[in-house]
Write an enzyme that holds these catalytic residues in place. Structure first.
Site, PDB file in Angstrom:
ATOM      1  N   ASP A 109       3.201  30.900 -48.207  1.00  0.00           N
ATOM      2  CA  ASP A 109       4.609  30.511 -48.135  1.00  0.00           C
ATOM      3  C   ASP A 109       4.844  29.420 -49.189  1.00  0.00           C
ATOM      4  OD1 ASP A 109       7.230  30.322 -47.019  1.00  0.00           O
ATOM      5  OD2 ASP A 109       6.601  28.831 -45.571  1.00  0.00           O
ATOM      6  N   THR A 113      -0.837  24.920 -47.749  1.00  0.00           N
ATOM      7  CA  THR A 113      -2.068  25.103 -46.961  1.00  0.00           C
ATOM      8  C   THR A 113      -3.201  25.618 -47.835  1.00  0.00           C
ATOM      9  OG1 THR A 113      -0.660  25.673 -45.090  1.00  0.00           O
ATOM     10  CG2 THR A 113      -3.009  26.159 -44.873  1.00  0.00           C
ATOM     11  N   LEU A 114      -2.957  26.707 -48.549  1.00  0.00           N
ATOM     12  CA  LEU A 114      -4.033  27.301 -49.350  1.00  0.00           C
ATOM     13  C   LEU A 114      -4.401  26.437 -50.551  1.00  0.00           C
ATOM     14  CD1 LEU A 114      -3.334  31.138 -49.157  1.00  0.00           C
ATOM     15  CD2 LEU A 114      -5.232  29.854 -48.159  1.00  0.00           C
ATOM     16  N   LYS A 137       5.496  34.976 -49.996  1.00  0.00           N
ATOM     17  CA  LYS A 137       6.919  34.634 -50.205  1.00  0.00           C
ATOM     18  C   LYS A 137       7.005  33.783 -51.466  1.00  0.00           C
ATOM     19  CE  LYS A 137       7.964  33.914 -45.258  1.00  0.00           C
ATOM     20  NZ  LYS A 137       8.378  32.859 -44.308  1.00  0.00           N
ATOM     21  N   ASP A 165       3.084  34.002 -35.705  1.00  0.00           N
ATOM     22  CA  ASP A 165       3.769  33.474 -34.527  1.00  0.00           C
ATOM     23  C   ASP A 165       5.066  32.760 -34.834  1.00  0.00           C
ATOM     24  OD1 ASP A 165       2.457  31.197 -35.841  1.00  0.00           O
ATOM     25  OD2 ASP A 165       3.021  30.079 -34.047  1.00  0.00           O
ATOM     26  N   ARG A 171       2.289  36.868 -31.504  1.00  0.00           N
ATOM     27  CA  ARG A 171       1.172  37.257 -32.369  1.00  0.00           C
ATOM     28  C   ARG A 171       0.652  38.658 -32.064  1.00  0.00           C
ATOM     29  NH1 ARG A 171      -0.661  32.711 -35.147  1.00  0.00           N
ATOM     30  NH2 ARG A 171      -0.475  30.708 -34.090  1.00  0.00           N
TER      31      ARG A 171
HETATM   32  P1  IMP Z   1       2.333  27.212 -46.457  1.00  0.00           P
HETATM   33  O1  IMP Z   1       1.411  26.049 -46.410  1.00  0.00           O
HETATM   34  O2  IMP Z   1       3.770  26.801 -46.531  1.00  0.00           O
HETATM   35  O3  IMP Z   1       2.003  28.240 -47.520  1.00  0.00           O
HETATM   36  O4  IMP Z   1       2.286  27.861 -45.036  1.00  0.00           O
HETATM   37  C1  IMP Z   1       1.475  28.853 -44.737  1.00  0.00           C
HETATM   38  C2  IMP Z   1       1.408  29.033 -43.246  1.00  0.00           C
HETATM   39  O5  IMP Z   1       2.676  28.877 -42.639  1.00  0.00           O
HETATM   40  C3  IMP Z   1       1.004  30.456 -42.945  1.00  0.00           C
HETATM   41  O6  IMP Z   1      -0.362  30.546 -42.835  1.00  0.00           O
HETATM   42  C4  IMP Z   1       1.694  30.713 -41.646  1.00  0.00           C
HETATM   43  O7  IMP Z   1       0.856  30.328 -40.599  1.00  0.00           O
HETATM   44  C5  IMP Z   1       2.890  29.838 -41.646  1.00  0.00           C
HETATM   45  N1  IMP Z   1       4.095  30.616 -41.982  1.00  0.00           N
HETATM   46  C6  IMP Z   1       4.789  30.627 -43.143  1.00  0.00           C
HETATM   47  N2  IMP Z   1       5.825  31.478 -43.095  1.00  0.00           N
HETATM   48  C7  IMP Z   1       5.780  32.024 -41.857  1.00  0.00           C
HETATM   49  C8  IMP Z   1       6.580  33.029 -41.207  1.00  0.00           C
HETATM   50  O8  IMP Z   1       7.555  33.592 -41.734  1.00  0.00           O
HETATM   51  N3  IMP Z   1       6.202  33.341 -39.940  1.00  0.00           N
HETATM   52  C9  IMP Z   1       5.157  32.766 -39.299  1.00  0.00           C
HETATM   53  N4  IMP Z   1       4.373  31.854 -39.878  1.00  0.00           N
HETATM   54  C10 IMP Z   1       4.688  31.475 -41.145  1.00  0.00           C
END
Ligand code: IMP
Ligand code: MG
Length: 180
Positions: A109, A113-114, A137, A165, A171
């Protein structure tokens, strides 16, 4: 149209990508991984909890020797955006040094996190390090990170099901749905 309604609230989930479509795409992803990796042993690292259904389905199609491990990090509360800080809630059970690691995650997203996780794991001496996500995304990205394998590129929509979730629910849905 399959509708799932949760007892006690009026949120509903509409099926968006069917189980059949999701699993067809996962098989194609696995085929690409097979082509790229050949018979090189692969160490899958699933990021809990969202990757569980995806990883289970993906690994059925992999042909090389596969080992698996899990890690749980948190950057997301019960809301809909990651915080930018990650903490390791559950660490890997095995050393990854010298292994070809494939991180398996539900969604890329903002990338926070990654991005942080890659940094943490890179320091642990993996032989190679790749990322596989079910959903991407790209329009939401704030960190410079991309996945090597992407199931579906999607717009800025909040999805649930197939492991993903909203406040820990949904889930178990076998399809990818959108909250309404
Ligand atoms: P990031 O650190 O913003 O890339 O977030 C990644 C994490 O956010 C993913 O591993 C998901 O657990 C959660 N996440 C992001 N978008 C969604 C969504 O549309 N539905 C559910 N979880 C999401
Ligand atoms: Mg997640």
């Amino acid at each position: 149209m399959q509708i799932y309604r949760n007892e006690g609230d009026n949120m509903q989930v509409k099926q968006w990508i069917s189980q059949e479509e999701v699993e067809k795409r996962i098989a194609v992803l696995a085929e690409k991984i097979n082509e790229d990796m050949g018979m090189t042993p692969l160490h899958l690292v699933g990021i809990l909890k969202g990757s569980v259904m995806f990883m289970s389905q993906l690994m059925k199609h992999l042909q090389m020797p596969v080992t698996i491990d899990f890690m749980k990090v948190s950057s997301y509360g019960d809301g809909t955006e990651s915080s930018g800080n990650i903490s390791i809630d559950l660490d890997l059970s095995e050393d990854i040094s010298g292994k070809c690691v494939l991180i398996v995650e539900d969604i890329l997203d903002t990338g926070r996190t990654l991005f942080k996780l890659r940094d943490i794991l890179n320091k642990r001496g993996a032989e190679s390090f790749q990322i596989c996500v079910l959903l991407d995304k790209p329009s939401r990205r704030v960190c410079e990170i991309n996945a090597d394998y992407v199931g579906f590129e999607i717009e800025d929509k909040f999805v649930v099901g197939y492991g993903m979730d909203y406040a820990q629910e949904y889930r178990n849905l076998p399809y990818i749905g959108i909250m309404e």
